[in-house]
Design a protein around this motif. Structure first.
Motif, PDB file in Angstrom:
ATOM      1  N   GLY A  73     -26.105   3.678  -5.788  1.00  0.00           N
ATOM      2  CA  GLY A  73     -26.624   2.916  -4.665  1.00  0.00           C
ATOM      3  C   GLY A  73     -25.865   3.101  -3.357  1.00  0.00           C
ATOM      4  N   PHE A  74     -25.008   4.113  -3.293  1.00  0.00           N
ATOM      5  CA  PHE A  74     -24.262   4.400  -2.068  1.00  0.00           C
ATOM      6  C   PHE A  74     -24.996   5.438  -1.235  1.00  0.00           C
ATOM      7  CE2 PHE A  74     -20.825   3.509  -5.236  1.00  0.00           C
ATOM      8  CZ  PHE A  74     -20.360   2.333  -4.664  1.00  0.00           C
ATOM      9  N   GLU A  75     -24.796   5.375   0.077  1.00  0.00           N
ATOM     10  CA  GLU A  75     -25.198   6.474   0.948  1.00  0.00           C
ATOM     11  C   GLU A  75     -24.014   7.423   0.997  1.00  0.00           C
ATOM     12  OE1 GLU A  75     -26.828   5.625   4.859  1.00  0.00           O
ATOM     13  OE2 GLU A  75     -27.239   3.596   4.180  1.00  0.00           O
ATOM     14  N   ILE A  76     -24.276   8.724   0.959  1.00  0.00           N
ATOM     15  CA  ILE A  76     -23.192   9.705   1.013  1.00  0.00           C
ATOM     16  C   ILE A  76     -23.639  10.898   1.846  1.00  0.00           C
ATOM     17  CG2 ILE A  76     -23.892  10.697  -1.199  1.00  0.00           C
ATOM     18  CD1 ILE A  76     -20.895  11.412  -1.662  1.00  0.00           C
ATOM     19  N   GLU A  77     -22.700  11.431   2.605  1.00  0.00           N
ATOM     20  CA  GLU A  77     -22.985  12.628   3.390  1.00  0.00           C
ATOM     21  C   GLU A  77     -21.726  13.475   3.503  1.00  0.00           C
ATOM     22  OE1 GLU A  77     -22.751  11.380   7.974  1.00  0.00           O
ATOM     23  OE2 GLU A  77     -24.037  10.039   6.787  1.00  0.00           O
ATOM     24  N   VAL A  79     -19.073  15.681   5.558  1.00  0.00           N
ATOM     25  CA  VAL A  79     -18.506  15.599   6.898  1.00  0.00           C
ATOM     26  C   VAL A  79     -17.698  16.870   7.126  1.00  0.00           C
ATOM     27  CG1 VAL A  79     -16.973  14.298   8.421  1.00  0.00           C
ATOM     28  CG2 VAL A  79     -18.359  13.084   6.730  1.00  0.00           C
ATOM     29  N   GLU A  80     -17.897  17.512   8.259  1.00  0.00           N
ATOM     30  CA  GLU A  80     -17.131  18.717   8.568  1.00  0.00           C
ATOM     31  C   GLU A  80     -15.756  18.324   9.076  1.00  0.00           C
ATOM     32  OE1 GLU A  80     -18.724  22.083  10.451  1.00  0.00           O
ATOM     33  OE2 GLU A  80     -20.756  21.692   9.728  1.00  0.00           O
ATOM     34  N   GLU A  81     -14.763  18.616   8.279  1.00  0.00           N
ATOM     35  CA  GLU A  81     -13.355  18.363   8.586  1.00  0.00           C
ATOM     36  C   GLU A  81     -12.579  19.587   8.146  1.00  0.00           C
ATOM     37  OE1 GLU A  81     -11.796  15.508   9.803  1.00  0.00           O
ATOM     38  OE2 GLU A  81     -13.636  14.365  10.044  1.00  0.00           O
ATOM     39  N   TYR A  82     -11.274  19.548   8.291  1.00  0.00           N
ATOM     40  CA  TYR A  82     -10.413  20.654   7.889  1.00  0.00           C
ATOM     41  C   TYR A  82     -10.540  20.943   6.393  1.00  0.00           C
ATOM     42  CZ  TYR A  82      -6.247  23.481   7.183  1.00  0.00           C
ATOM     43  OH  TYR A  82      -5.388  24.486   6.833  1.00  0.00           O
ATOM     44  N   ASN A  83     -10.578  19.901   5.580  1.00  0.00           N
ATOM     45  CA  ASN A  83     -10.806  20.004   4.136  1.00  0.00           C
ATOM     46  C   ASN A  83     -12.140  19.342   3.816  1.00  0.00           C
ATOM     47  OD1 ASN A  83      -8.423  21.344   3.150  1.00  0.00           O
ATOM     48  ND2 ASN A  83      -7.286  19.494   3.640  1.00  0.00           N
ATOM     49  N   PRO A  84     -12.736  19.670   2.665  1.00  0.00           N
ATOM     50  CA  PRO A  84     -14.007  19.037   2.310  1.00  0.00           C
ATOM     51  C   PRO A  84     -13.882  17.508   2.377  1.00  0.00           C
ATOM     52  CG  PRO A  84     -13.480  20.773   0.754  1.00  0.00           C
ATOM     53  CD  PRO A  84     -12.272  20.582   1.624  1.00  0.00           C
ATOM     54  N   THR A  85     -14.843  16.899   3.048  1.00  0.00           N
ATOM     55  CA  THR A  85     -14.806  15.450   3.259  1.00  0.00           C
ATOM     56  C   THR A  85     -16.209  14.884   3.092  1.00  0.00           C
ATOM     57  OG1 THR A  85     -12.966  15.694   4.808  1.00  0.00           O
ATOM     58  CG2 THR A  85     -14.181  13.626   4.914  1.00  0.00           C
ATOM     59  N   TRP A  86     -16.268  13.704   2.515  1.00  0.00           N
ATOM     60  CA  TRP A  86     -17.520  12.990   2.334  1.00  0.00           C
ATOM     61  C   TRP A  86     -17.377  11.591   2.904  1.00  0.00           C
ATOM     62  CZ3 TRP A  86     -14.983  16.012  -1.048  1.00  0.00           C
ATOM     63  CH2 TRP A  86     -15.642  17.132  -1.529  1.00  0.00           C
ATOM     64  N   LEU A  87     -18.465  11.091   3.463  1.00  0.00           N
ATOM     65  CA  LEU A  87     -18.515   9.716   3.957  1.00  0.00           C
ATOM     66  C   LEU A  87     -19.448   8.942   3.045  1.00  0.00           C
ATOM     67  CD1 LEU A  87     -18.232   7.347   5.918  1.00  0.00           C
ATOM     68  CD2 LEU A  87     -20.003   8.431   7.332  1.00  0.00           C
ATOM     69  N   ILE A  88     -18.920   7.853   2.501  1.00  0.00           N
ATOM     70  CA  ILE A  88     -19.723   6.962   1.671  1.00  0.00           C
ATOM     71  C   ILE A  88     -19.882   5.645   2.415  1.00  0.00           C
ATOM     72  CG2 ILE A  88     -19.796   5.640  -0.475  1.00  0.00           C
ATOM     73  CD1 ILE A  88     -18.640   7.959  -1.906  1.00  0.00           C
ATOM     74  N   LYS A  89     -21.116   5.145   2.439  1.00  0.00           N
ATOM     75  CA  LYS A  89     -21.416   3.886   3.119  1.00  0.00           C
ATOM     76  C   LYS A  89     -22.081   2.924   2.137  1.00  0.00           C
ATOM     77  CE  LYS A  89     -23.130   6.449   6.921  1.00  0.00           C
ATOM     78  NZ  LYS A  89     -24.151   6.555   7.948  1.00  0.00           N
ATOM     79  N   PHE A  90     -21.701   1.662   2.283  1.00  0.00           N
ATOM     80  CA  PHE A  90     -22.359   0.619   1.511  1.00  0.00           C
ATOM     81  C   PHE A  90     -22.139  -0.714   2.228  1.00  0.00           C
ATOM     82  CE2 PHE A  90     -18.075   0.848  -0.105  1.00  0.00           C
ATOM     83  CZ  PHE A  90     -17.704  -0.459  -0.387  1.00  0.00           C
ATOM     84  N   GLU A  91     -22.916  -1.708   1.843  1.00  0.00           N
ATOM     85  CA  GLU A  91     -22.850  -3.012   2.490  1.00  0.00           C
ATOM     86  C   GLU A  91     -21.525  -3.714   2.162  1.00  0.00           C
ATOM     87  OE1 GLU A  91     -25.223  -7.297   2.587  1.00  0.00           O
ATOM     88  OE2 GLU A  91     -25.870  -5.729   1.196  1.00  0.00           O
ATOM     89  N   PHE A  92     -20.856  -4.204   3.197  1.00  0.00           N
ATOM     90  CA  PHE A  92     -19.653  -5.011   3.009  1.00  0.00           C
ATOM     91  C   PHE A  92     -20.070  -6.430   2.673  1.00  0.00           C
ATOM     92  CE2 PHE A  92     -16.611  -8.109   4.631  1.00  0.00           C
ATOM     93  CZ  PHE A  92     -15.471  -7.715   3.954  1.00  0.00           C
TER      94      PHE A  92
END
Length: 120
Positions: A73-77, A79-92
């Motif tokens: 149930g998370f959003e994930i994308e 992210v272009e950074e120096y090393n592989p990176t992912w952003l996970i979003k969810f309701e606080f």
């Protein structure tokens, strides 16, 4: 001794304005590079625990199973950074147990995936 606390702050106008809570993360904390809450959404940035080559960079993105987090149930994308990176979003939610469970779920599953990828 390695730290096990993740402190979440409320971010307003790109400034960390208010501490919302400190949560114990059992495993995988070393992979969290940035974490904050903005507009009641929790943003968790995950990466590798070491620098990677260009070849490894692409391979890690190719092997990483983002669908696993979507199934939770998370959003994930990516992210272009120096090393592989992912952003996970969810309701606080202002619920300590709920947030700690979510953060531990994210960190532990990310760590498992990265460790599996490193074995390849």
């Amino acid at each position: 001794m390695e730290g096990r606390a993740l402190v979440l702050y409320k971010r307003e106008n790109n400034i960390l304005a208010e501490e919302l809570g400190s949560y114990e993360v059992e495993t995988g904390l070393q992979f969290i590079t940035k974490a904050y809450v903005e507009n009641d959404i929790c943003y968790i940035y995950l990466s590798t625990d070491r620098d990677v080559t260009d070849e490894q960079y692409n391979e890690i993105f190719d092997l990483y199973d983002m669908e696993l987090f979507e199934n939770f149930g998370f959003e994930i994308e990516e992210v272009e950074e120096y090393n592989p990176t992912w952003l996970i979003k969810f309701e606080f939610k202002d619920d300590y147990d709920y947030m700690e469970d979510k953060l531990n779920l994210i960190a532990s599953h990310h760590e498992m995936q990265i460790n599996e990828i490193y074995k390849n």
